[in-house]
Scaffold this motif. Structure first.
Motif, PDB file in Angstrom:
ATOM      1  N   LEU A  38     -12.216   1.493   2.703  1.00 48.67           N
ATOM      2  CA  LEU A  38     -12.171   1.341   1.247  1.00 48.67           C
ATOM      3  C   LEU A  38     -12.037  -0.109   0.806  1.00 48.67           C
ATOM      4  O   LEU A  38     -11.976  -0.378  -0.394  1.00 48.67           O
ATOM      5  N   LYS A  39     -11.951  -1.017   1.769  1.00 51.19           N
ATOM      6  CA  LYS A  39     -11.721  -2.437   1.459  1.00 51.19           C
ATOM      7  C   LYS A  39     -10.429  -2.589   0.652  1.00 51.19           C
ATOM      8  O   LYS A  39     -10.341  -3.380  -0.279  1.00 51.19           O
ATOM      9  N   SER A  40      -9.438  -1.796   1.027  1.00 47.11           N
ATOM     10  CA  SER A  40      -8.135  -1.832   0.364  1.00 47.11           C
ATOM     11  C   SER A  40      -7.179  -2.684   1.185  1.00 47.11           C
ATOM     12  O   SER A  40      -7.576  -3.297   2.171  1.00 47.11           O
ATOM     13  N   ASN A  41      -5.926  -2.696   0.787  1.00 48.95           N
ATOM     14  CA  ASN A  41      -4.926  -3.484   1.494  1.00 48.95           C
ATOM     15  C   ASN A  41      -3.582  -2.748   1.460  1.00 48.95           C
ATOM     16  O   ASN A  41      -2.597  -3.275   0.944  1.00 48.95           O
ATOM     17  N   PHE A  42      -3.572  -1.523   2.003  1.00 48.01           N
ATOM     18  CA  PHE A  42      -2.343  -0.743   2.029  1.00 48.01           C
ATOM     19  C   PHE A  42      -1.319  -1.390   2.948  1.00 48.01           C
ATOM     20  O   PHE A  42      -1.647  -1.802   4.060  1.00 48.01           O
ATOM     21  N   LYS A  43      -0.092  -1.467   2.459  1.00 44.93           N
ATOM     22  CA  LYS A  43       1.030  -1.998   3.249  1.00 44.93           C
ATOM     23  C   LYS A  43       2.208  -1.058   3.092  1.00 44.93           C
ATOM     24  O   LYS A  43       2.403  -0.460   2.037  1.00 44.93           O
ATOM     25  N   ARG A  44       2.996  -0.966   4.140  1.00 51.46           N
ATOM     26  CA  ARG A  44       4.171  -0.080   4.129  1.00 51.46           C
ATOM     27  C   ARG A  44       5.218  -0.616   3.165  1.00 51.46           C
ATOM     28  O   ARG A  44       5.551  -1.800   3.182  1.00 51.46           O
ATOM     29  N   CYS A  45       5.727   0.257   2.307  1.00 47.69           N
ATOM     30  CA  CYS A  45       6.825  -0.113   1.409  1.00 47.69           C
ATOM     31  C   CYS A  45       8.101  -0.260   2.218  1.00 47.69           C
ATOM     32  O   CYS A  45       8.290   0.407   3.238  1.00 47.69           O
ATOM     33  N   ARG A  46       8.973  -1.121   1.760  1.00 46.44           N
ATOM     34  CA  ARG A  46      10.245  -1.294   2.461  1.00 46.44           C
ATOM     35  C   ARG A  46      11.126  -0.063   2.339  1.00 46.44           C
ATOM     36  O   ARG A  46      11.865   0.258   3.258  1.00 46.44           O
ATOM     37  N   LEU A  47      11.039   0.623   1.208  1.00 56.21           N
ATOM     38  CA  LEU A  47      11.849   1.814   0.991  1.00 56.21           C
ATOM     39  C   LEU A  47      10.967   3.055   1.004  1.00 56.21           C
ATOM     40  O   LEU A  47       9.876   3.062   0.438  1.00 56.21           O
ATOM     41  N   ILE A  55      15.908  13.845   3.845  1.00 56.01           N
ATOM     42  CA  ILE A  55      14.458  14.022   3.779  1.00 56.01           C
ATOM     43  C   ILE A  55      13.829  12.826   3.078  1.00 56.01           C
ATOM     44  O   ILE A  55      14.141  12.536   1.927  1.00 56.01           O
ATOM     45  N   SER A  56      12.959  12.134   3.792  1.00 55.99           N
ATOM     46  CA  SER A  56      12.269  10.987   3.202  1.00 55.99           C
ATOM     47  C   SER A  56      10.823  10.959   3.668  1.00 55.99           C
ATOM     48  O   SER A  56      10.487  11.500   4.721  1.00 55.99           O
ATOM     49  N   PHE A  57       9.995  10.313   2.858  1.00 56.39           N
ATOM     50  CA  PHE A  57       8.567  10.222   3.135  1.00 56.39           C
ATOM     51  C   PHE A  57       8.159   8.750   3.079  1.00 56.39           C
ATOM     52  O   PHE A  57       8.401   8.089   2.063  1.00 56.39           O
ATOM     53  N   PRO A  58       7.535   8.225   4.138  1.00 58.17           N
ATOM     54  CA  PRO A  58       7.084   6.830   4.091  1.00 58.17           C
ATOM     55  C   PRO A  58       5.931   6.660   3.107  1.00 58.17           C
ATOM     56  O   PRO A  58       5.085   7.541   2.966  1.00 58.17           O
ATOM     57  N   ILE A  59       5.921   5.518   2.425  1.00 59.54           N
ATOM     58  CA  ILE A  59       4.890   5.223   1.430  1.00 59.54           C
ATOM     59  C   ILE A  59       4.173   3.939   1.814  1.00 59.54           C
ATOM     60  O   ILE A  59       4.801   2.957   2.205  1.00 59.54           O
TER      61      ILE A  59
END
Length: 154
Positions: A38-47, A55-59
């Motif tokens: 997609l020519k995107s730039n997804f990066k992992r959020c710190r939180l 229960i948590s979900f990575p973003i």
């Protein structure tokens, strides 16, 4: 007597597009592949998105400066280890419980949430994602049909 205030269900306006993704890739690998396709730039959020204490979900997020949009990739599954001791053949093996961000879509692996003022790119995005060999299927979800919409407010 004290007044009780309620927030109307209409208070939150769903101004985003939601795309369901079915893939066996790990979240970081899917973010990497989406960045390539997609020519995107997804990066992992710190939180992470915390639904409850355990229960948590990575973003993964991407701020699209070209369209002034905010895109997020989030897993629909989260697993917690059960700490209860059970008498069984596999009592020494850990057991896990699955939790879902949107329980009405248990078969979906990931969601791509796109917050933009003018999202006319929904169909081309789905078509581009479907060209990825690691994606089994992808499709748009009508946000007004989601029962647990509050889980997507982050």
């Amino acid at each position: 007597m004290a007044a009780i205030l309620k927030i109307s269900d209409d208070f939150y306006e769903d101004t985003f597009t939601l795309i369901a993704l079915h893939s066996s890739l790990e979240d970081f690998a899917l973010a990497y592949r989406l960045n390539l396709f997609l020519k995107s730039n997804f990066k992992r959020c710190r939180l992470d998105l915390d639904i409850s204490q355990n229960i948590s979900f990575p973003i993964f997020e991407w701020k699209n400066l070209d369209t002034d949009g905010y895109w997020t990739l989030i897993a629909n599954h989260s697993f917690t280890q059960d700490n209860t001791v059970q008498e069984s053949l596999f009592q020494n093996e850990p057991s896990y419980t699955a939790h879902f961000l949107l329980p009405e879509y248990k078969d979906v692996d990931y969601f791509l949430k796109i917050e933009e003022d003018n999202v006319k790119t929904e169909k081309p995005i789905v078509e581009a994602v479907l060209k990825m060999p690691e994606i089994v299927t992808a499709y748009s979800i009508q946000t007004n049909t989601i029962k647990s919409i509050n889980n997507l407010i982050y």
